[in-house]
Design a protein around this motif. Structure first.
Motif, PDB file in Angstrom:
ATOM      1  N   LEU A  96     -14.508   2.286 -16.133  1.00  0.00           N
ATOM      2  CA  LEU A  96     -14.431   1.738 -14.563  1.00  0.00           C
ATOM      3  C   LEU A  96     -12.840   1.183 -14.487  1.00  0.00           C
ATOM      4  N   GLU A  97     -12.250   1.825 -13.444  1.00  0.00           N
ATOM      5  CA  GLU A  97     -10.808   1.330 -13.153  1.00  0.00           C
ATOM      6  C   GLU A  97     -11.033   0.723 -11.753  1.00  0.00           C
ATOM      7  N   ALA A  98     -10.029  -0.458 -11.321  1.00  0.00           N
ATOM      8  CA  ALA A  98      -9.925  -1.049 -10.190  1.00  0.00           C
ATOM      9  C   ALA A  98      -8.607  -1.123  -9.750  1.00  0.00           C
ATOM     10  N   ALA A  99      -8.131  -1.154  -8.443  1.00  0.00           N
ATOM     11  CA  ALA A  99      -6.839  -1.293  -8.098  1.00  0.00           C
ATOM     12  C   ALA A  99      -7.094  -1.567  -6.522  1.00  0.00           C
ATOM     13  N   LEU A 100      -5.925  -2.066  -5.874  1.00  0.00           N
ATOM     14  CA  LEU A 100      -5.829  -2.144  -4.551  1.00  0.00           C
ATOM     15  C   LEU A 100      -5.184  -0.975  -3.853  1.00  0.00           C
ATOM     16  N   ALA A 101      -5.780  -0.547  -2.537  1.00  0.00           N
ATOM     17  CA  ALA A 101      -5.084   0.453  -1.830  1.00  0.00           C
ATOM     18  C   ALA A 101      -4.405  -0.558  -0.642  1.00  0.00           C
ATOM     19  N   LEU A 102      -3.046  -0.508  -0.361  1.00  0.00           N
ATOM     20  CA  LEU A 102      -2.654  -1.144   0.529  1.00  0.00           C
ATOM     21  C   LEU A 102      -1.557  -0.342   1.465  1.00  0.00           C
ATOM     22  N   ASP A 103      -2.494   0.302   2.276  1.00  0.00           N
ATOM     23  CA  ASP A 103      -2.162   1.300   3.274  1.00  0.00           C
ATOM     24  C   ASP A 103      -1.500   2.462   2.633  1.00  0.00           C
ATOM     25  N   ASP A 104       0.110   2.510   2.283  1.00  0.00           N
ATOM     26  CA  ASP A 104       0.539   3.632   1.446  1.00  0.00           C
ATOM     27  C   ASP A 104       0.822   3.257   0.216  1.00  0.00           C
ATOM     28  N   LYS A 105       0.528   2.245  -0.333  1.00  0.00           N
ATOM     29  CA  LYS A 105       0.866   1.799  -1.723  1.00  0.00           C
ATOM     30  C   LYS A 105      -0.227   1.272  -2.470  1.00  0.00           C
TER      31      LYS A 105
END
Length: 506
Positions: free
Chosen positions: A155-164
């Motif tokens: 399981l991978e997780a990260a944040l999508a912050l608009d275009d970053k």
């Protein structure tokens, strides 16, 4: 990046790039996807997977089993031959958790290269999270939220912050195969072990109101829920639920009520095996992070890798507009007319939001895709086609708006049987806007003959309770009965009593 910097132009499609392919060697399956081109709105033209289950038994032995090793080499050899036959311009090969962890992972990568000529890139957990999140960024309109990608092994997780992509990311050994093994020891024991791993490995800094779910197991859950709920739009990408509803459904899969068999419609038999593990992990991740809603994404690691290869200028192009342009303009009688329509219809919607603008422009790009169809079929066929077409950069209400606008481009009837129940996904304001836009497109094609020069010389304006189409003398005041009727229907959609065609004074 501001909306003003995101181009929405509708230039005719002049030249396409060669197909682009990815061989994705996961812990559960090996897949080849060939996209029509390396571009902002990639459409898969070939998609095949082989269930090699590289991660099976890996936790116990530390190595990939011999049969699974062999099947993977055979699958990649076949995929290499297919890509060559399809004249793929560039073919990337990625591997994830299983090859990364297995003692004989390097040996498998070497065997693949020897047998098929394909160089394997083994991604780190951080790279997996990064590319999966880029996939979500590429597939939605300016997404902000947590991205979780459940694969076969991790399981991978990260944040999508608009275009970053956010700086914090995690990779945990909580894929379909490890969770299946936990469930084999008992449901409650599996839940406790997953909760402990999430408490120690999934930081609350990754919590956001929206959770984007990526991965085949979670897409299968979405398909099952859509089938049971009789969702009016059966497209996984952009399907959204409240977190509470998603957890309730997930629990019915991994922890069914005593004595009740769980029917799982809409799911392939080979995917059904891993559905309880996908449901259990989703339930516990949502409990841990506490989002308000969940949105399912059909795009993930592969599309993120593709997106990373685009220039910065290409990345900032709107995926919905690009998809509509690539599909709609080559099918139109006069491809250049769509751009004139986009300019002309803008006058009808002063103060529209950026999200509304992009939907209107997409409708203009798709406004002539049905001209070859039988007249009596155009409205219904276009509505159903657009509702289900694999566009990206939009959610289900956006799909319904776009499909409804194109229905009204061909038919003024607001009570057509095929419009329900999909129209229930949008409010009265969006319905009215779709009807106005579609009616304006219908009028524009009729009075101008798809001539940009004629369209640009005419203007719509209101005078009291009437809608006036003011045309230049060169247009010869096209006040035919058909034009008058279409102007009347546009006036009705706008809440006006009638319309008139007048010639502008020189």
């Amino acid at each position: 990046m501001t909306d003003a910097n995101r181009p929405l132009d509708l230039e005719p499609v002049v030249e396409r790039k060669p197909p682009y392919g990815i061989v994705d060697i996961g812990s559960n399956s090996v897949r080849l996807v060939v996209y029509d081109q390396l571009g902002r709105a990639p459409l898969p033209r070939f998609n095949e997977k082989s269930l090699c289950r590289l991660g099976e038994g890996l936790a116990e032995t530390g190595a990939i089993r011999a049969d699974n090793f062999r099947r993977t080499v055979e699958a990649t050899r076949r995929f290499s031959a297919i890509a060559e036959a399809m004249h793929v311009g560039e073919l990337d090969v990625t591997a994830t958790e299983a090859i990364r962890r297995a003692a004989n992972g390097p040996e498998l990568a070497a065997a693949i290269e020897a047998e098929s000529g394909l160089k394997v890139r083994v991604l780190t957990g951080k790279e997996e999270a990064h590319y999966s999140t880029l996939g979500v960024i590429s597939g939605f309109f300016r997404p902000v939220g947590t991205v979780g990608d459940m694969g076969g092994g991790s399981l991978e997780a990260a944040l999508a912050l608009d275009d970053k992509v956010g700086e914090v990311s995690v990779s945990l050994p909580l894929g379909a195969l490890p969770v299946e093994a936990m469930l084999a020891q008992g449901r409650e024991e599996a839940k406790r072990e997953i909760d402990e791993r999430l408490r120690s490995g999934l930081p609350m800094s990754l919590s956001k109101p929206v959770f984007y779910a990526v991965g085949g197991g979670w897409r299968a859950l979405a398909k099952a829920h859509m089938a049971i709920a009789k969702a009016p739009v059966r497209v996984t990408h952009g399907y959204a639920l409240s977190a509470a509803e998603a957890r309730e459904f997930a629990k019915s899969i991994w922890r069914p009520a005593p004595g009740k068999a769980v029917a799982i419609p809409g799911v392939q038999s080979r995917r059904a095996r891993s559905l309880p593990s996908a449901a259990l992990l989703l339930d516990r991740v949502l409990k841990r992070l506490g989002p308000e809603r969940i949105v399912f994404s059909a795009l993930g690691l592969r599309e993120g890798l593709l997106f990373s290869k685009l220039s910065r200028e290409e990345q900032y192009r709107d995926p919905l507009i690009e998809g509509a342009r690539l599909i709609g303009l080559p099918a139109a009688r006069v491809p250049e007319f769509a751009a004139a329509l986009a300019d002309w219809t803008a006058e009808l919607f002063p103060g529209e939001t950026p999200g509304e603008t992009r939907l209107r422009v997409a409708a203009c790009a798709l406004s002539d895709i049905a001209w070859r169809d039988a007249p009596e079929l155009r409205a219904e066929e276009t509505f159903r086609r657009v509702l289900q077409f694999p566009f990206i950069g939009l959610d289900h209400p956006d799909r319904v708006f776009l499909a409804a606008a194109l229905h009204f481009r061909y038919d003024y009837k607001a009570d057509a049987a095929w419009l329900e129940p999909a129209l229930r996904l949008i409010g009265d304001g969006a319905r009215r806007r779709a009807r106005i836009l579609g009616s304006a497109l219908r009028l524009a094609y009729r009075f101008s003959g798809a001539s940009s020069a004629v369209l640009e010389s005419a203007h719509l304006k209101t005078q009291g309770d009437r809608l006036v189409l003011e045309v230049a003398p060169a247009a010869r005041a096209p006040d035919s009965e058909v034009v008058a009727e279409r102007l009347k229907w546009l006036a009705s959609a706008m809440g006006l009593r009638g319309g008139a065609v007048v010639e502008r004074e020189t």
